[in-house]
Enzyme design. Structure first.
Site, short mmCIF file in Angstrom:
data_model
loop_
_atom_site.label_atom_id
_atom_site.label_comp_id
_atom_site.label_asym_id
_atom_site.label_seq_id
_atom_site.Cartn_x
_atom_site.Cartn_y
_atom_site.Cartn_z
N SER A 134 0.88 -1.18 0.00
CA SER A 134 0.00 0.00 0.00
C SER A 134 0.91 1.22 0.00
CB SER A 134 -0.87 0.00 1.27
OG SER A 134 -1.40 1.29 1.51
N TYR A 147 -2.47 -0.84 10.43
CA TYR A 147 -2.46 -1.28 9.03
C TYR A 147 -1.24 -0.71 8.31
CZ TYR A 147 -3.97 -1.57 4.11
OH TYR A 147 -4.04 -1.80 2.75
#
Ligand SMILES: NC(=O)c1ccc[n+]([C@@H]2O[C@H](COP(=O)([O-])OP(=O)(O)OC[C@H]3O[C@@H](n4cnc5c(N)ncnc54)[C@H](OP(=O)(O)O)[C@@H]3O)[C@@H](O)[C@H]2O)c1
Length: 242
Positions: A134, A147
């Site tokens: 990401s 995360y």
């Protein structure tokens, strides 16, 4: 690395970005696609009936499940580490178990599958490992701290993997998408890239042999910003005024 005639294992293939990977792989001539899902009975994608698709039960956090999947897919030439979890929470208020869940899936899940599939991929080379990280690997987003940390860890794991597999015939590509329109971010109201185009751009990056893939317009411009000044992403994602 070509997709045409490749034999590809996709983790987390049952929904979200994973199902678009399978669709594009089939469209681009993959010889076989192993679609890994925790509950294969719940996979309802239109490609389930394609004879090139084999559903495989896989929980990436369970070493026994990963070992069994790697045994089934002994002819694989590409592993796509797509499965992921996102738990919301900040540095001070995020639940520790949520941090652990995201690390278990997004770091240790990638580690488990990469280790289990590496001997197969080396034997079947030329081959590739593709990790979906990401853009938050480079700076945390507000309320997505655990995360972001898990994706930062996955980013460095991918770098280490690339170095250790150098010369083995296994290319390692890591993708750094920004926000994608899947269930993962369904509760967050913002512009999101289509999962189909993100999957397609990641596969194009793999074919082009790219090590770092920025598969949507937002991640591509954020990567430029980061290259110019790493602190700029921290300011953008955490919305600090510094
Ligand atoms: N959506 C975004 O904005 C975005 C942005 C950047 C990166 N990404 C990354 O892109 C990847 C795909 O995410 P997505 O957007 O498609 O999210 P999603 O719609 O929430 O789908 C997540 C997928 O991962 C699977 N999964 C979760 N834990 C697993 C486990 N322990 N073992 C096996 N499979 C597991 C899920 O399977 P079940 O159906 O069994 O739960 C599901 O197929 C993830 O790595 C995510 O972090 C997403």
């Amino acid at each position: 690395m070509q997709i045409n005639n490749a034999i590809v294992f996709v983790t987390g293939a049952g929904r979200g970005l994973g199902t678009h990977f399978v669709t594009h792989l089939l469209k681009q001539g993959a010889a076989k696609v192993y679609a890994g899902a925790r509950d294969t009975a719940r996979v309802s994608a239109e490609w389930v009936a394609d004879e090139r698709v084999q559903l495989v039960t896989l929980d990436v956090t369970d070493p026994a499940s990963v070992a069994a999947a790697a045994e089934v897919a002994a002819d694989a030439t590409i592993l796509i580490n797509n499965a992921g979890t996102l738990s919301f929470g900040g540095a001070l208020d995020g639940a520790i178990e949520d941090y652990r869940l995201d690390l278990e899936t997004n770091l240790f899940g990638v580690l488990n599958t990469s280790r289990a599939f590496a001997p197969t991929l080396i034997a079947n080379g030329p081959a590739a490992i593709v990790n979906v990280a990401s853009i938050l690997a480079f700076a945390p987003a507000r309320n997505m701290t655990g995360y972001s940390i898990s994706k930062a860890a996955a980013h460095e794991f991918g770098q280490a993997l690339r170095a250790e597999l150098q010369g083995s015939g296994v290319q390692v590509s890591v993708a750094y998408p920004a926000q994608i329109d899947t269930e993962m971010l369904s509760g967050v109201d913002m512009d999101k890239a289509s999962p189909s185009s993100v999957a397609e751009r990641i596969l194009a990056g793999v074919v082009a042999g790219e090590r770092d893939i920025y598969p949507d317009d937002a991640s591509a411009s954020l990567a430029v910003l980061y290259a110019e000044n790493p602190w700029s992403l921290e300011r953008v994602f955490l919305r600090t005024g510094e």
